[in-house]
Design an enzyme around this catalytic site. Sequence first.
Site, PDB file in Angstrom:
ATOM      1  N   ARG A   1       0.848  -1.204   0.000  1.00  0.00           N
ATOM      2  CA  ARG A   1       0.000   0.000   0.000  1.00  0.00           C
ATOM      3  C   ARG A   1       0.878   1.248   0.000  1.00  0.00           C
ATOM      4  O   ARG A   1       0.599   2.221  -0.699  1.00  0.00           O
ATOM      5  CB  ARG A   1      -0.940  -0.006   1.217  1.00  0.00           C
ATOM      6  CG  ARG A   1      -2.052  -1.055   1.131  1.00  0.00           C
ATOM      7  CD  ARG A   1      -3.132  -0.828   2.174  1.00  0.00           C
ATOM      8  NE  ARG A   1      -2.669  -1.001   3.543  1.00  0.00           N
ATOM      9  CZ  ARG A   1      -2.667  -2.163   4.205  1.00  0.00           C
ATOM     10  NH1 ARG A   1      -3.110  -3.269   3.629  1.00  0.00           N
ATOM     11  NH2 ARG A   1      -2.251  -2.223   5.456  1.00  0.00           N
TER      12      ARG A   1
ATOM     13  N   LYS B   1     -13.688  13.994   3.672  1.00  0.00           N
ATOM     14  CA  LYS B   1     -14.727  13.423   2.804  1.00  0.00           C
ATOM     15  C   LYS B   1     -15.619  12.476   3.593  1.00  0.00           C
ATOM     16  O   LYS B   1     -15.156  11.766   4.485  1.00  0.00           O
ATOM     17  CB  LYS B   1     -14.072  12.644   1.654  1.00  0.00           C
ATOM     18  CG  LYS B   1     -15.066  11.797   0.847  1.00  0.00           C
ATOM     19  CD  LYS B   1     -14.375  10.933  -0.181  1.00  0.00           C
ATOM     20  CE  LYS B   1     -14.785   9.489   0.001  1.00  0.00           C
ATOM     21  NZ  LYS B   1     -14.293   8.608  -1.083  1.00  0.00           N
TER      22      LYS B   1
ATOM     23  N   GLU C   1     -20.410  13.974  -0.162  1.00  0.00           N
ATOM     24  CA  GLU C   1     -20.523  13.024  -1.275  1.00  0.00           C
ATOM     25  C   GLU C   1     -21.748  12.126  -1.157  1.00  0.00           C
ATOM     26  O   GLU C   1     -21.703  11.093  -0.490  1.00  0.00           O
ATOM     27  CB  GLU C   1     -19.262  12.140  -1.357  1.00  0.00           C
ATOM     28  CG  GLU C   1     -19.337  11.114  -2.487  1.00  0.00           C
ATOM     29  CD  GLU C   1     -18.119  10.206  -2.606  1.00  0.00           C
ATOM     30  OE1 GLU C   1     -17.266  10.218  -1.717  1.00  0.00           O
ATOM     31  OE2 GLU C   1     -18.044   9.476  -3.607  1.00  0.00           O
TER      32      GLU C   1
ATOM     33  N   LYS D   1     -19.517  16.499  -3.953  1.00  0.00           N
ATOM     34  CA  LYS D   1     -18.980  15.417  -4.793  1.00  0.00           C
ATOM     35  C   LYS D   1     -20.121  14.495  -5.201  1.00  0.00           C
ATOM     36  O   LYS D   1     -20.433  13.532  -4.494  1.00  0.00           O
ATOM     37  CB  LYS D   1     -17.897  14.650  -4.018  1.00  0.00           C
ATOM     38  CG  LYS D   1     -17.352  13.427  -4.752  1.00  0.00           C
ATOM     39  CD  LYS D   1     -16.044  12.936  -4.143  1.00  0.00           C
ATOM     40  CE  LYS D   1     -15.587  11.648  -4.795  1.00  0.00           C
ATOM     41  NZ  LYS D   1     -14.199  11.284  -4.453  1.00  0.00           N
TER      42      LYS D   1
HETATM   43  P1  13P Z   1     -14.492   6.638  -8.004  1.00  0.00           P
HETATM   44  O1  13P Z   1     -14.049   7.829  -8.809  1.00  0.00           O
HETATM   45  O2  13P Z   1     -13.713   5.398  -8.279  1.00  0.00           O
HETATM   46  O3  13P Z   1     -15.980   6.435  -8.070  1.00  0.00           O
HETATM   47  O4  13P Z   1     -14.183   6.954  -6.493  1.00  0.00           O
HETATM   48  C1  13P Z   1     -14.420   8.210  -5.992  1.00  0.00           C
HETATM   49  C2  13P Z   1     -14.609   8.132  -4.547  1.00  0.00           C
HETATM   50  O5  13P Z   1     -13.911   8.764  -3.787  1.00  0.00           O
HETATM   51  C3  13P Z   1     -15.689   7.268  -4.042  1.00  0.00           C
HETATM   52  O6  13P Z   1     -15.945   7.591  -2.713  1.00  0.00           O
END
Ligand code: 13P
Length: 339
Positions: free
Chosen positions: A46, A136, A177, A219
């Site tokens: 990782r 986030k 998001e 997002k």
């Molecule tokens: P993806 O762009 O692969 O959908 O991932 C964005 C993300 O941060 C999902 O939480």
Amino acid sequence: MSKQELETVAQAMVAKGKGILAADESMGTIKRRFDSIKIDSNENNRRAYREMLFTTQGLEEAISGVILFDETLRTAASDGARFAQVLSNKGIMPGIKVDKGPVDIPGFPGETVTEGLDGLRARVKEYKDLGAKFAKWRAVITIGNGIPTYNCLAANAHALARYAALCQEGGIVPIVEPEVLLDGNHTIERCEEVAEATLRITFSTLLEQRVHLEGMILKPSMVVSGKDNARQAGVDEVAERTIRCLKRTVPGAVPGIAFLSGGQSAVSATEHLNKMNQMGPHPWQVSFSYARALQDPALKAWKGEAGNVAAAQKIFYHRAKMNSAARSGSYTKKMEEAA
Ligand code: 13P
């Protein structure tokens, strides 16, 4: 931190020509990504993978910030400097995923609500001390037979707003998001309807909970056809429906919208973003916060081998630059061939 300082960070996250790299895969998700290239998800791999991404030369031309997972924020790169410092040294802001993932909602089969509010005030403080400028929280909305329900949308909006208010109190910018999954055989019309309902309740709840809109980033997913639907909408239709939906629901006070890619191909995600920016100017910056659409080609080239780092970084830099061009609507398919 003052409201003004939150606004300055939020604006920098969606600065012209730039977007956000989501590299905050949880332990389960990074294992799935590594399974696809047949390598073990251990701490060394990782670290090596994230170091390959973050030390890409010129990345700061296209990337304003990187969302990290808890482990990565605390980890040091091979030269001993913490990743947060490695990024800051390049002028890239470190961010942190603070939610603890979705769990089933009792009594609502197929629907989830995201957890992680307990103790969040203290964690925000710690993350800020570790260098995080933004955070986030991902809510997951599934489209299916009779779902999403109002209860699912309301529960997720409530958690998103509670999270966003706590982040702002602690001086970090929240990325809000609400992801509407593209899995399913639903039409794009249905996707648009769900996206609109999701964003409507999300913003009404953010306002009820006194979230400072100028100091956050949204997002969302793009409005697309369900992955298994026979009619796959083209680039123009996706861009038009997505912008229409956002104009109806997202206040102009929000500085930026940074899309997730959600399983679209890398090139589709760039094309969609490009088209939307060609339709501008819009009330907010229209940007990206992709994980898979930025990382997948580089992950495949890397394959876990030190000897592939330079080639993988070249591919990663190219993808970031293509999306940077899409920020101003100046991306063309020719630019892919040229590379
Ligand atoms: P993806 O762009 O692969 O959908 O991932 C964005 C993300 O941060 C999902 O939480």
